[in-house]
Enzyme design. Sequence first.
Site, PDB file in Angstrom:
ATOM      1  N   ASP A  21       0.861  -1.176   0.000  1.00 22.40           N
ATOM      2  CA  ASP A  21       0.000   0.000   0.000  1.00 22.40           C
ATOM      3  C   ASP A  21       0.902   1.232   0.000  1.00 22.40           C
ATOM      4  O   ASP A  21       1.655   1.440   0.949  1.00 22.40           O
ATOM      5  CB  ASP A  21      -0.866  -0.055   1.264  1.00 22.40           C
ATOM      6  CG  ASP A  21      -1.773   1.149   1.380  1.00 22.40           C
ATOM      7  OD1 ASP A  21      -2.205   1.636   0.334  1.00 22.40           O
ATOM      8  OD2 ASP A  21      -2.019   1.601   2.495  1.00 22.40           O
ATOM      9  N   THR A  61      -3.172   5.342  -3.901  1.00 24.53           N
ATOM     10  CA  THR A  61      -2.074   6.022  -3.195  1.00 24.53           C
ATOM     11  C   THR A  61      -0.753   5.881  -3.944  1.00 24.53           C
ATOM     12  O   THR A  61       0.075   6.779  -3.900  1.00 24.53           O
ATOM     13  CB  THR A  61      -1.913   5.424  -1.783  1.00 24.53           C
ATOM     14  OG1 THR A  61      -1.869   4.007  -1.899  1.00 24.53           O
ATOM     15  CG2 THR A  61      -3.057   5.797  -0.903  1.00 24.53           C
ATOM     16  N   THR A  62      -0.575   4.753  -4.633  1.00 24.94           N
ATOM     17  CA  THR A  62       0.675   4.578  -5.386  1.00 24.94           C
ATOM     18  C   THR A  62       0.593   5.357  -6.698  1.00 24.94           C
ATOM     19  O   THR A  62       1.533   6.062  -7.076  1.00 24.94           O
ATOM     20  CB  THR A  62       0.911   3.084  -5.697  1.00 24.94           C
ATOM     21  OG1 THR A  62       0.736   2.346  -4.500  1.00 24.94           O
ATOM     22  CG2 THR A  62       2.304   2.850  -6.215  1.00 24.94           C
ATOM     23  N   ASP A  67      -8.960  -0.337   2.183  1.00 22.65           N
ATOM     24  CA  ASP A  67      -8.928   0.406   0.907  1.00 22.65           C
ATOM     25  C   ASP A  67     -10.199   0.144   0.120  1.00 22.65           C
ATOM     26  O   ASP A  67     -10.831   1.066  -0.398  1.00 22.65           O
ATOM     27  CB  ASP A  67      -7.725  -0.035   0.056  1.00 22.65           C
ATOM     28  CG  ASP A  67      -6.442   0.623   0.540  1.00 22.65           C
ATOM     29  OD1 ASP A  67      -6.510   1.318   1.555  1.00 22.65           O
ATOM     30  OD2 ASP A  67      -5.386   0.425  -0.096  1.00 22.65           O
TER      31      ASP A  67
END
Length: 527
Positions: free
Chosen positions: A61, A94-95, A387
């Site tokens: 994550d 998020t990445t 998530d």
Amino acid sequence: MAVEKILKDDASEEKGERARMASFIGAMAIADLVKTTLGPKGMDKILQSTGRGQLVTVTNDGATILKSLHIDNPAAKVLVDISKVQDDEVGDGTTSVVVLAGELLREAEKLVNSKIHPMTIISGYRMAADAARNALLQKVVDNKEDAEKFRSDLMKIAMTTLSSKILSQDKEHFAQLAVDAVMRLKGSTNLEAIQIIKKPGGSLKDSFLDEGFILDKKIGIGQPKRIENAKILVANTAMDTDKVKIYGARVRVDSMSKVAEIEAAEKQKMREKVQKIIGHGINCFINRQLIYNFPEELFADAGILAIEHADFDGIERLALVTGGEIASTFDNPESVKLGHCKLIEEIMIGEDKLIHFSGCEMGQACTIVLRGASQHVLDEADRSLHDALCVLSQTVNDSRVLLGGGWPEMIMAKEVDELARKTPGKKSLAIEAFSKSLLAIPTIIADNAGLDSAELVAQLRAEHHREGCNAGIDVITGSVGDMAALGISESFKVKQAVLLSATEAAEMILRVDEIITCAPRRREDRM
């Protein structure tokens, strides 16, 4: 004439070219660090803390990885922040947001080196981001009206989100859990009502969703193990004052009998307090603090189930779920709001006994029990599921859906390219650079899967020149596939957040032309 020094001895400043260089390199290094975790074939990272216990976290994550890093480079910190905000705001992407911002800066660096002013690049990026967002808006699908279709959209989004995580092997099972849990919330984005309990043992497949609420506590000795039509008082009060604590108290007495009198008085006070609590007409008392054996005895005699030390998360959630309020004074029972549920009983999960509340007032609540081989697996499963829950709860509110697998990036890149052709002047170079950066995401997804990214992205670009094309990268077969047929969908809100946050962060770092580092504070020699 020598210029006087303004800054202290240890302070440093970097100007112009060097400052920009430091920012670019820092931001690109962060993006390169997390880009291997992108996509369904992304790899995990092990983070090991140097503190006591040498905690180990295994995760892919982006936000979790970046949160755990201690970074010195100021531009890199900006990227860490956007990934945290992305995690809080929409939960997923998020990445992607860090990778996109890193790519935008990588392209900007080339433009700055060919003598284009950063402000020109920024205004080009702004125009490109608007065009990209409009391109997505024209392609969104909204099935809010059709419950059946909307549910299948949610399932697809959940499966797409989970496919890049540890849960990808059992993604149908977990997507079902996540969708069921979010549908129970009936449109609220408050994930407090969904409790996740992690119990080592079994395999990930044994995880299940429970309609009620499970409290990780045991029922005390001599107390009823099962209560129907429970009236619950949730409290945060001291129930451990019936003994004089020898260590904490200073009492001056002239004989032991006086101590006994004090003890008796304390006991009497406690008895009155318990009577007041019983006077609420309850049959279950849950306290956040300790309950000593004397009050516990009194509760057991009255046939009331007393649970002590229910941790704060548990107790807040319990009050929310049963519709009660947390009380701390018991003088006027009419003002205290009690919680209700149909049945309280003890259940076993693995080796542990837990208390199960079913038929709660607030039908929105539920508990997801995760099982897994070890604590690390459970922690990562918890993050992955969280998530998915975040994305789904946002999608229930904003029900616009896009296809996934690099399809939205190709759509945006195509639109941005067209804008670059129409735009006169140097801005067009910046707009073109923006479209190149967008293509980096499908490229990295393909690279992580060990595929020939140049070949695939070129094929995709050709496919996308046809009208109404649904092509994206299918990493399983290693070719270009139809995303609609494969059921790979993403939430529009996530994509929009990625696009806008990455552009703004890149813009902020591009504006930098000087980095001033303060002198460290010296510790005075205290003698």
